[in-house]
Design a protein around this motif. Structure first.
Motif, short mmCIF file in Angstrom:
data_model
loop_
_atom_site.label_atom_id
_atom_site.label_comp_id
_atom_site.label_asym_id
_atom_site.label_seq_id
_atom_site.Cartn_x
_atom_site.Cartn_y
_atom_site.Cartn_z
N PRO A 168 -5.29 -8.38 -10.01
CA PRO A 168 -6.10 -9.06 -9.26
C PRO A 168 -7.46 -8.49 -8.91
O PRO A 168 -8.64 -9.34 -8.61
N ASP B 8 -17.82 8.40 -4.26
CA ASP B 8 -16.24 8.55 -4.26
C ASP B 8 -15.86 9.75 -4.13
O ASP B 8 -16.59 10.68 -4.45
N GLN C 63 -19.41 2.26 -1.66
CA GLN C 63 -18.83 3.56 -1.23
C GLN C 63 -17.36 3.19 -1.66
O GLN C 63 -16.56 2.30 -1.51
N GLY C 64 -16.93 3.93 -2.42
CA GLY C 64 -15.60 3.76 -3.46
C GLY C 64 -15.56 2.98 -4.73
O GLY C 64 -15.93 2.02 -4.73
N ILE C 65 -15.41 3.76 -5.85
CA ILE C 65 -15.59 3.16 -7.01
C ILE C 65 -14.09 3.24 -7.77
O ILE C 65 -14.17 3.81 -8.83
N GLY C 66 -13.11 2.79 -6.84
CA GLY C 66 -11.70 2.56 -7.52
C GLY C 66 -11.65 1.17 -8.32
O GLY C 66 -12.70 1.08 -8.92
N ALA D 134 -13.72 1.28 -0.11
CA ALA D 134 -12.65 2.44 0.00
C ALA D 134 -11.64 1.91 0.97
O ALA D 134 -10.89 0.82 0.72
N GLU E 180 0.03 -5.86 -5.57
CA GLU E 180 -0.29 -4.32 -5.93
C GLU E 180 -1.40 -4.53 -4.81
O GLU E 180 -1.99 -5.22 -4.16
N ASN F 98 -10.55 -3.71 2.90
CA ASN F 98 -9.80 -4.49 3.98
C ASN F 98 -10.12 -3.86 5.21
O ASN F 98 -10.23 -2.39 5.27
N ARG G 249 0.94 -1.22 -0.01
CA ARG G 249 0.01 0.03 -0.03
C ARG G 249 0.67 1.24 -0.33
O ARG G 249 1.60 1.13 0.62
N VAL H 226 -3.68 -0.54 -2.63
CA VAL H 226 -3.98 0.90 -2.99
C VAL H 226 -2.87 1.53 -3.35
O VAL H 226 -1.89 1.44 -2.55
N ARG I 259 -15.15 9.86 -11.70
CA ARG I 259 -15.17 8.54 -11.74
C ARG I 259 -16.72 8.37 -11.44
O ARG I 259 -17.17 7.42 -12.19
N ASP J 211 -13.68 11.04 -5.76
CA ASP J 211 -13.15 11.39 -7.31
C ASP J 211 -14.64 11.80 -8.18
O ASP J 211 -15.30 10.53 -8.48
N1 LIG Z 1 -7.52 -4.61 -5.44
C1 LIG Z 1 -7.50 -5.62 -5.11
O1 LIG Z 1 -7.63 -6.63 -5.65
C2 LIG Z 1 -8.03 -5.80 -3.64
C3 LIG Z 1 -8.14 -7.16 -2.83
C4 LIG Z 1 -8.32 -7.10 -1.60
C5 LIG Z 1 -8.93 -6.02 -0.68
N2 LIG Z 1 -8.89 -4.70 -1.51
C6 LIG Z 1 -9.44 -3.47 -0.64
O2 LIG Z 1 -10.37 -3.08 -1.36
C7 LIG Z 1 -10.25 -1.79 -1.14
C8 LIG Z 1 -10.28 -0.77 -2.60
O3 LIG Z 1 -9.22 -1.37 -3.45
P1 LIG Z 1 -8.96 -0.86 -4.72
O4 LIG Z 1 -7.80 -1.59 -5.33
O5 LIG Z 1 -9.91 -0.63 -5.58
O6 LIG Z 1 -8.36 0.61 -4.50
P2 LIG Z 1 -8.44 1.98 -5.29
O7 LIG Z 1 -7.41 3.03 -4.66
O8 LIG Z 1 -8.54 1.88 -6.79
O9 LIG Z 1 -9.77 2.56 -4.94
C9 LIG Z 1 -10.33 3.07 -3.95
C10 LIG Z 1 -11.24 4.23 -4.33
O10 LIG Z 1 -11.89 4.75 -3.11
C11 LIG Z 1 -12.21 6.12 -2.78
N3 LIG Z 1 -12.17 6.65 -1.62
C12 LIG Z 1 -11.23 6.86 -0.69
N4 LIG Z 1 -11.75 7.29 0.44
C13 LIG Z 1 -13.13 7.43 0.14
C14 LIG Z 1 -14.18 7.78 0.93
N5 LIG Z 1 -14.04 8.33 2.25
N6 LIG Z 1 -15.66 7.67 0.29
C15 LIG Z 1 -15.66 7.48 -0.83
N7 LIG Z 1 -14.60 6.88 -1.74
C16 LIG Z 1 -13.46 6.99 -1.17
C17 LIG Z 1 -10.85 6.54 -3.83
O11 LIG Z 1 -10.97 7.68 -4.56
C18 LIG Z 1 -10.74 5.51 -4.72
O12 LIG Z 1 -11.39 5.60 -5.98
C19 LIG Z 1 -9.33 -1.30 -0.42
O13 LIG Z 1 -9.67 -1.31 0.96
C20 LIG Z 1 -8.34 -2.34 -0.71
O14 LIG Z 1 -7.21 -2.71 0.48
C21 LIG Z 1 -8.43 -4.54 -2.80
#
Ligand SMILES: NC(=O)c1ccc[n+]([C@@H]2O[C@H](COP(=O)([O-])OP(=O)(O)OC[C@H]3O[C@@H](n4cnc5c(N)ncnc54)[C@H](O)[C@@H]3O)[C@@H](O)[C@H]2O)c1
Length: 369
Positions: free
Chosen positions: A152, A209, A185-188, A244, A121, A267, A51, A123, A214, A211
């Motif tokens: 992943p 989000d 909550q959070g469309i990353g 998020a 990888e 997480n 991270r 966040v 997005r 952002d």
């Molecule tokens: N990428 C994976 O394969 C994976 C696997 C297991 C767990 N996770 C967990 O899932 C979560 C998301 O992962 P990701 O890879 O999509 O991360 P990312 O960074 O691509 O997306 C996170 C999104 O959350 C938004 N965000 C942050 N704070 C916010 C808030 N208070 N309200 C609304 N939106 C908010 C950010 O702007 C971003 O768009 C993380 O907690 C990560 O640890 C991810």
């Protein structure tokens, strides 16, 4: 440059009870300040994401990496992946500080651990970043090339989708998403993919989000309703999917919730373990985060097996998240405790008796290229 990095790279051990090894990684020359945390390697070498986040200080970063590494131990135990729990954090703003030199210096630290910690990888750290890290060390998974498993996040999204279906099955005795309201909550990376899967399954989406660009992009694709980052928690819906950052379920936010279930990929969603009891007492079903979000781990795990990566095997394994959650809901109901507690006890049992301990060493197929 590589030589200069090696000279100024220092690895110092931080001792914390309950954790096997925690290492502070410093290289002031390239602005690297990282912590690699190995919670437990009882079942196998540790595997977990990197991270990259602008933590205000080391204390907060340490707390975060410890919680994340411990969650990886349970994620692996529950998903039967035969890995230990590890994680790394780099204290830096990924938008500003993430240079090639910084990532290479971090990679050198990973290499010095000789496979005790295998990185991926997370966040702030993209598959392209891990590809760069793989130039220095083989102890990397989830690379964007043919001998690896790629990003992943798609598998995490699919596992979360199956987890949402399991929650609906428990509540309505039907996993059908048609007409169900899901708030994300959070469309990353994961949240966006999850939203698309839910859209095609017929769900009504409510999204939020930081952002806005997005949000608008996803609204155009799915007709989702956009809410502010605070309002999303109060959205009246069937399922709230936190996707998020961690700690979102706490004594302040839980009384605001108007959902029947919480099932998302973030997480460490619970600030404290006791927050799961509060959710249960309010009749809100909670899909434990380290089970529902194991899709990414399951996917990257497969590339380290002797036969190499297979997306079909990965999909079939990730599908099992649905059944695993159904079992956890049942154990929780029978024992009248929270689903989180049920999942932890399941993991503790497997750890105590070393069930699923890795026998075969991992194969780093990508390193032979
Ligand atoms: N990428 C994976 O394969 C994976 C696997 C297991 C767990 N996770 C967990 O899932 C979560 C998301 O992962 P990701 O890879 O999509 O991360 P990312 O960074 O691509 O997306 C996170 C999104 O959350 C938004 N965000 C942050 N704070 C916010 C808030 N208070 N309200 C609304 N939106 C908010 C950010 O702007 C971003 O768009 C993380 O907690 C990560 O640890 C991810």
């Amino acid at each position: 440059m590589a030589q200069a990095c090696e000279k100024t790279l220092t690895l110092e051990e931080i001792s914390v009870s309950g954790y096997e090894k925690i290492i502070r990684v410093l290289n002031p020359e390239v602005g690297l300040h990282a912590i690699i945390c190995i919670h437990s390697s009882v079942i196998g070498p540790t595997l977990g994401g990197i991270r990259i986040y602008p933590y205000p200080n080391e204390e907060i970063a340490l707390k975060d990496v410890m919680r994340l590494a411990k969650a990886m131990t349970y994620k692996s135990l529950l998903s039967e992946c035969s890995w230990g729990g590890g994680k790394a954090v780099i204290i830096a703003d990924p938008k500003v500080d993430k240079t090639k030199e910084l990532l290479s210096a971090f990679a050198e630290a990973v290499h010095q651990l000789k496979g005790e910690y295998i990185c991926a990888e997370d966040v702030g750290c993209s598959p392209e970043d891990v590809l760069l890290i793989s130039k220095t060390t083989p102890y990397v998974v989830g690379l964007p090339h043919e001998k690896s498993s790629g990003n992943p996040a798609i598998f995490t999204a699919w596992g979360t989708f199956r987890g949402i279906q399991s929650a609906l099955k428990k509540i309505y005795n039907s996993s059908d998403l048609e007409g169900r309201k899901i708030a994300i909550q959070g469309i990353g990376t994961v949240g966006f993919e999850l939203a698309r899967l839910l859209f095609w399954a017929g769900a009504h989406l409510i999204i939020s989000d930081l952002d806005q660009k997005r949000c608008l992009e996803l609204q155009q694709l799915t007709g989702a309703v956009i809410l502010s980052t605070e309002e999303i928690l109060k959205a009246e819906c069937d399922v709230l999917a936190p996707c998020a950052m961690g700690g979102i379920l706490n004594s302040r936010t839980i009384p605001l919730l108007r959902c029947l279930a919480v099932a998302g990929c973030a997480n460490n969603q619970l600030l404290n373990d006791s927050d799961a009891d509060e959710l249960a007492s309010r009749g809100i079903l909670y899909a434990p985060d380290f089970i529902i979000n194991a899709g990414g781990l399951i996917n990257v795990s497969l590339e380290l097996e002797a036969e190499g990566y297979s997306p079909i095997r990965a999909r079939n394994r990730v599908n099992r998240i649905y059944d695993q959650l159904m079992v956890i809901y049942k154990i929780a109901e029978q024992n009248r405790f929270s689903t989180h507690r049920a999942a932890l006890s399941f993991g503790d049992y497997r750890l105590k008796y070393q069930i699923g301990k890795r026998i075969e060493p991992p194969y780093f197929h990508h390193a032979s290229m």
